[in-house]
Motif scaffolding. Structure first.
Motif, PDB file in Angstrom:
ATOM      1  N   LYS A  71     -12.643  35.732  15.138  1.00 37.46           N
ATOM      2  CA  LYS A  71     -12.304  34.906  14.083  1.00 37.46           C
ATOM      3  C   LYS A  71     -10.628  34.833  13.897  1.00 37.46           C
ATOM      4  CE  LYS A  71     -16.230  33.452  12.363  1.00 37.46           C
ATOM      5  NZ  LYS A  71     -16.365  31.850  12.186  1.00 37.46           N
ATOM      6  N   ILE A  72      -9.674  34.008  14.073  1.00 37.02           N
ATOM      7  CA  ILE A  72      -8.261  33.700  14.192  1.00 37.02           C
ATOM      8  C   ILE A  72      -8.227  32.866  13.153  1.00 37.02           C
ATOM      9  CG2 ILE A  72      -6.385  33.616  15.552  1.00 37.02           C
ATOM     10  CD1 ILE A  72      -7.950  34.061  17.986  1.00 37.02           C
ATOM     11  N   PHE A  73      -7.231  33.232  12.071  1.00 39.39           N
ATOM     12  CA  PHE A  73      -6.467  32.329  11.202  1.00 39.39           C
ATOM     13  C   PHE A  73      -4.993  32.926  11.152  1.00 39.39           C
ATOM     14  CE2 PHE A  73      -9.135  35.651   9.293  1.00 39.39           C
ATOM     15  CZ  PHE A  73      -8.521  36.349   8.403  1.00 39.39           C
ATOM     16  N   ILE A  77      -6.375  38.366  12.672  1.00 34.98           N
ATOM     17  CA  ILE A  77      -7.872  38.197  13.576  1.00 34.98           C
ATOM     18  C   ILE A  77      -8.759  39.326  13.123  1.00 34.98           C
ATOM     19  CG2 ILE A  77      -8.310  38.698  16.221  1.00 34.98           C
ATOM     20  CD1 ILE A  77      -4.747  38.277  15.590  1.00 34.98           C
ATOM     21  N   ILE A  78      -9.892  38.602  13.131  1.00 34.88           N
ATOM     22  CA  ILE A  78     -10.889  39.640  12.835  1.00 34.88           C
ATOM     23  C   ILE A  78     -11.907  39.775  14.254  1.00 34.88           C
ATOM     24  CG2 ILE A  78     -13.136  39.877  11.731  1.00 34.88           C
ATOM     25  CD1 ILE A  78     -11.949  38.165   9.563  1.00 34.88           C
ATOM     26  N   ILE A  79     -12.019  40.946  14.682  1.00 36.06           N
ATOM     27  CA  ILE A  79     -13.057  41.001  16.035  1.00 36.06           C
ATOM     28  C   ILE A  79     -14.318  41.993  15.431  1.00 36.06           C
ATOM     29  CG2 ILE A  79     -13.188  42.024  18.320  1.00 36.06           C
ATOM     30  CD1 ILE A  79      -9.988  41.793  18.268  1.00 36.06           C
ATOM     31  N   VAL A  80     -15.422  41.379  15.609  1.00 33.53           N
ATOM     32  CA  VAL A  80     -16.716  41.868  15.248  1.00 33.53           C
ATOM     33  C   VAL A  80     -17.541  42.162  16.173  1.00 33.53           C
ATOM     34  CG1 VAL A  80     -18.484  41.514  13.652  1.00 33.53           C
ATOM     35  CG2 VAL A  80     -16.197  40.655  12.974  1.00 33.53           C
ATOM     36  N   LYS A  81     -18.459  43.322  15.791  1.00 35.45           N
ATOM     37  CA  LYS A  81     -19.617  43.551  16.889  1.00 35.45           C
ATOM     38  C   LYS A  81     -20.674  44.042  16.098  1.00 35.45           C
ATOM     39  CE  LYS A  81     -21.483  44.471  20.954  1.00 35.45           C
ATOM     40  NZ  LYS A  81     -22.918  44.424  20.352  1.00 35.45           N
ATOM     41  N   ASP A 129     -21.083  34.154  10.207  1.00 30.75           N
ATOM     42  CA  ASP A 129     -21.698  33.103  10.822  1.00 30.75           C
ATOM     43  C   ASP A 129     -20.246  32.265  11.281  1.00 30.75           C
ATOM     44  OD1 ASP A 129     -21.224  31.801   8.552  1.00 30.75           O
ATOM     45  OD2 ASP A 129     -23.368  31.258   8.511  1.00 30.75           O
ATOM     46  N   GLU A 130     -20.772  30.807  11.468  1.00 23.87           N
ATOM     47  CA  GLU A 130     -19.538  30.168  11.814  1.00 23.87           C
ATOM     48  C   GLU A 130     -18.738  29.626  10.360  1.00 23.87           C
ATOM     49  OE1 GLU A 130     -22.757  29.645  12.400  1.00 23.87           O
ATOM     50  OE2 GLU A 130     -22.968  29.583  14.550  1.00 23.87           O
ATOM     51  N   THR A 131     -19.283  29.781   9.419  1.00 19.53           N
ATOM     52  CA  THR A 131     -18.700  29.537   8.270  1.00 19.53           C
ATOM     53  C   THR A 131     -18.142  30.405   7.387  1.00 19.53           C
ATOM     54  OG1 THR A 131     -20.450  27.842   7.905  1.00 19.53           O
ATOM     55  CG2 THR A 131     -19.218  28.199   5.912  1.00 19.53           C
ATOM     56  N   MET A 132     -18.616  31.767   7.397  1.00  8.63           N
ATOM     57  CA  MET A 132     -18.104  32.724   6.582  1.00  8.63           C
ATOM     58  C   MET A 132     -18.181  34.173   7.300  1.00  8.63           C
ATOM     59  SD  MET A 132     -20.859  33.193   3.479  1.00  8.63           S
ATOM     60  CE  MET A 132     -19.851  34.276   2.566  1.00  8.63           C
TER      61      MET A 132
END
Length: 255
Positions: A71-73, A77-81, A129-132
């Protein structure tokens, strides 16, 4: 359950165990204010960082790499696994995330981009998810970045270190700093990269045009010292002549 205009929501979303990296690219806000062309260049560099970081999964055979989420804003950047409940698979999940973040940071500091980044990596409950994005793992990683990292380093949460534990390969991703905080040794995955690192450092200095605050100078020095130590540690003959240096520009420091 909630009804909104006839729609039904079962309230069945749940958090689960994830490993999360929260990154802050240093200097992006200033680049956005330097005119349309510069902010356009910065935006495209950041997008390409994501593309190249994920495309490397096509070049390596690493289980779990392809389902890492970004997720990039703006400059964050958030990188999740998501983490498996099976111990062996869980270690592979952790390795994939650390490798991905390390590759992202390597690309940033070399001469294709020439940026510094700081952040935090934690393990804990998360929903995405795609929203939050929601959960304590994100809060912990954010807290490490905003309150403790200070320098261009990605701190590793204390709850992550025991899970890395005795795994010999994973421990190479860990370095303990002068303040006893552990950070991601992203150069562990880099070999014969001294020239690219030196060129990237020069890009950072050129962008500052010889003048920077004491705080920026400290960050540059931290990065310089880390890179030089790791190149010395690798003792790769090809890289011995590539060492970062900033002392000759110290007169440019402002209060």
């Amino acid at each position: 359950m909630m009804l909104v205009r006839g729609g039904v929501d079962n309230y069945d979303r749940e958090t689960s165990q994830h490993i999360v990296a929260y990154l802050d690219i240093l200097g992006i806000a200033a680049r956005m204010k330097r005119g349309y062309e510069r902010q356009k260049l910065a935006m495209n560099k950041l997008h390409n960082l994501y593309d190249f970081s994920m495309n490397i999964s096509k070049e390596i055979d690493m289980e779990g790499y392809s389902d890492i989420q970004f997720k990039i804003f703006s400059d964050n950047i958030i990188i999740v696994k998501k983490l498996s409940e099976q111990p062996e698979k869980r270690l592979l999940d952790i390795k994939a995330l650390l490798f991905c973040v390390s590759n992202f940071q390597c690309l940033e500091v070399k001469d294709s981009v020439g940026w510094l980044v700081r952040g935090g990596i934690s393990i804990g409950e998360l929903f995405i998810d795609e929203t939050m994005v929601w959960g304590e793992a994100l809060l912990k990683a954010y807290d490490l970045e905003s309150n403790s990292a200070i320098y261009p380093r990605i701190l590793l949460d204390s709850n992550l270190l025991p899970q890395i534990g005795p795994d010999e390969e994973l421990t190479e991703f860990v370095r303990k700093d002068f303040d006893n905080l552990c950070f991601l040794n992203y150069l562990y995955i880099q070999h014969f990269g001294g020239q690219f690192l030196k060129n990237g450092f020069q890009m950072m200095l050129d962008e500052l045009n010889g003048r920077y605050s004491e705080r920026v100078y400290q960050k540059l020095c931290w990065h310089m010292n880390y890179v030089n130590r790791e190149l010395d540690r690798k003792d790769e003959k090809k890289d011995r002549k590539y060492r970062l240096c900033i002392e000759s520009l110290k007169e440019g420091v402002t209060n």
